[in-house]
Design a protein around this motif. Structure first.
Motif, short mmCIF file in Angstrom:
data_model
loop_
_atom_site.label_atom_id
_atom_site.label_comp_id
_atom_site.label_asym_id
_atom_site.label_seq_id
_atom_site.Cartn_x
_atom_site.Cartn_y
_atom_site.Cartn_z
N GLU A 151 44.16 16.76 -54.29
CA GLU A 151 43.55 16.81 -55.63
C GLU A 151 42.03 16.91 -55.58
N HIS A 152 41.43 16.52 -54.48
CA HIS A 152 39.98 16.63 -54.35
C HIS A 152 39.52 18.08 -54.21
N GLN A 154 40.95 20.53 -56.07
CA GLN A 154 41.24 21.21 -57.33
C GLN A 154 39.95 21.51 -58.09
N GLY A 155 39.88 22.73 -58.62
CA GLY A 155 38.68 23.13 -59.37
C GLY A 155 37.42 23.14 -58.53
N LEU A 156 37.58 23.36 -57.22
CA LEU A 156 36.45 23.24 -56.31
C LEU A 156 35.38 24.29 -56.59
N ARG A 157 35.77 25.51 -56.82
CA ARG A 157 34.78 26.57 -57.06
C ARG A 157 33.95 26.29 -58.31
N GLU A 158 34.58 25.81 -59.33
CA GLU A 158 33.84 25.50 -60.57
C GLU A 158 32.86 24.35 -60.34
N ARG A 159 33.27 23.35 -59.58
CA ARG A 159 32.38 22.21 -59.32
C ARG A 159 31.20 22.62 -58.43
N GLU A 161 29.87 25.66 -58.42
CA GLU A 161 28.98 26.42 -59.29
C GLU A 161 28.09 25.50 -60.12
N GLN A 162 28.65 24.39 -60.59
CA GLN A 162 27.87 23.42 -61.36
C GLN A 162 26.77 22.79 -60.51
N HIS A 265 40.69 32.28 -53.66
CA HIS A 265 40.41 32.38 -55.10
C HIS A 265 41.61 31.95 -55.93
N ARG A 266 42.79 32.46 -55.61
CA ARG A 266 43.93 32.29 -56.52
C ARG A 266 45.13 31.59 -55.89
#
Length: 275
Positions: A151-152, A154-159, A161-162, A265-266
């Motif tokens: 779970e760590h 998950q959403g890694l690319r978005e985090r 980018e932030q 990516h996917r």
């Protein structure tokens, strides 16, 4: 201490194209833990000597090496045109290749004169095989570290980018980030050079007294062998890459007990080490 370079393998055809990608096993980071294979690019250490003088060692894709040497010689102003390259002899080793290039006397004297002027900042003058041994060093085997929870990732690319403040405004920057044991971003270092970004992060971790075996480190760039060397020397536990590793990178990560995860990516994250 450096590793021993073994005797040359059987010589392939001169200037042969790159071999087909090697299929490497990975394990999907998910409930089922499916084991599959992916084709990964190859890389080798290439040492170039001119008239017996070691000039450069670099990691390259193992194809069209004579073309690369010709282009390298021209674009680095070692020769003025191809007529000054008399011969190129390639000696192939496991994970490496040595190129012995014979060039004109004029080009060689110009090269030696340039090296004398750059004596404080340029090459070490090692022979080609010694230089290859430094490119493929003997590293200390790490103590195995636990993988970060799925779970760590998950959403890694978005985090990421932030966290990349400079890249959001300018682009053209690599990043290396440290995520703590709770999966939160603690440090983010950016640089135009992928090696520089990881060096900056490792320096910041050491300066802050943070144990790199806890949590995980992420690189946004291609995960090449040099980054594995840096991670092992810094005693990191887990290296996560947004770009696929090379086959040699996976081999070295497994050998040195460095956890290596690719986050496509996917698709689900892929664990290449341990497998």
């Amino acid at each position: 201490m450096v590793c021993r370079i073994e005797q040359p393998e059987q010589q392939p055809e001169a200037n042969a194209p790159a071999p087909a990608p090697q299929r490497v096993a990975y394990r999907e980071y998910g409930p089922d833990g499916v084991v599959a294979e992916a084709p990964l690019a190859a890389e080798i250490a290439l040492a170039i000597t001119y008239n017996g003088l070691s000039q450069a060692v670099m990691m390259v894709s193992p194809g069209n090496l004579e073309d690369f040497i010709r282009g390298f010689s021209i674009t680095n102003d070692i020769v003025s045109d191809l007529s000054e390259i008399y011969d190129i002899r390639l000696s192939h080793f496991p994970q490496a290749c040595q190129a012995d290039v014979q060039i004109s006397s004029r080009a060689f004297w110009a090269l030696k004169d340039h090296r004398r002027q750059m004596a404080g900042t340029s090459g070490c003058g090692l022979c080609g095989v010694e230089a290859l041994e430094q490119a493929l060093p003997q590293l200390q085997i790490l103590e195995p570290s636990p993988l970060p929870p799925a779970e760590h990732l998950q959403g890694l690319r978005e985090r990421i980018e932030q966290a990349q403040h400079m890249a959001r405004s300018s682009g053209a920057l690599h990043a290396a980030l440290y995520f703590d044991a709770q999966g939160e971003v603690r440090l983010c270092q950016e640089d135009i050079g992928r090696h520089n970004a990881l060096d900056k992060l490792i320096g910041a971790l050491l300066n802050a007294g943070i144990d790199g075996r806890q949590g995980f480190t992420v690189v946004t760039s291609r995960c090449s062998l040099e980054l594995i060397h840096k991670a092992v020397r810094a005693r990191l536990g887990t290296l996560v890459s947004l770009s696929a590793p090379t086959a040699l990178t996976v081999q070295w990560a497994n050998k040195h007990h460095l956890n290596l995860i690719h986050v496509p990516h996917r698709n689900a994250p892929r664990i290449y080490s341990p497998i």
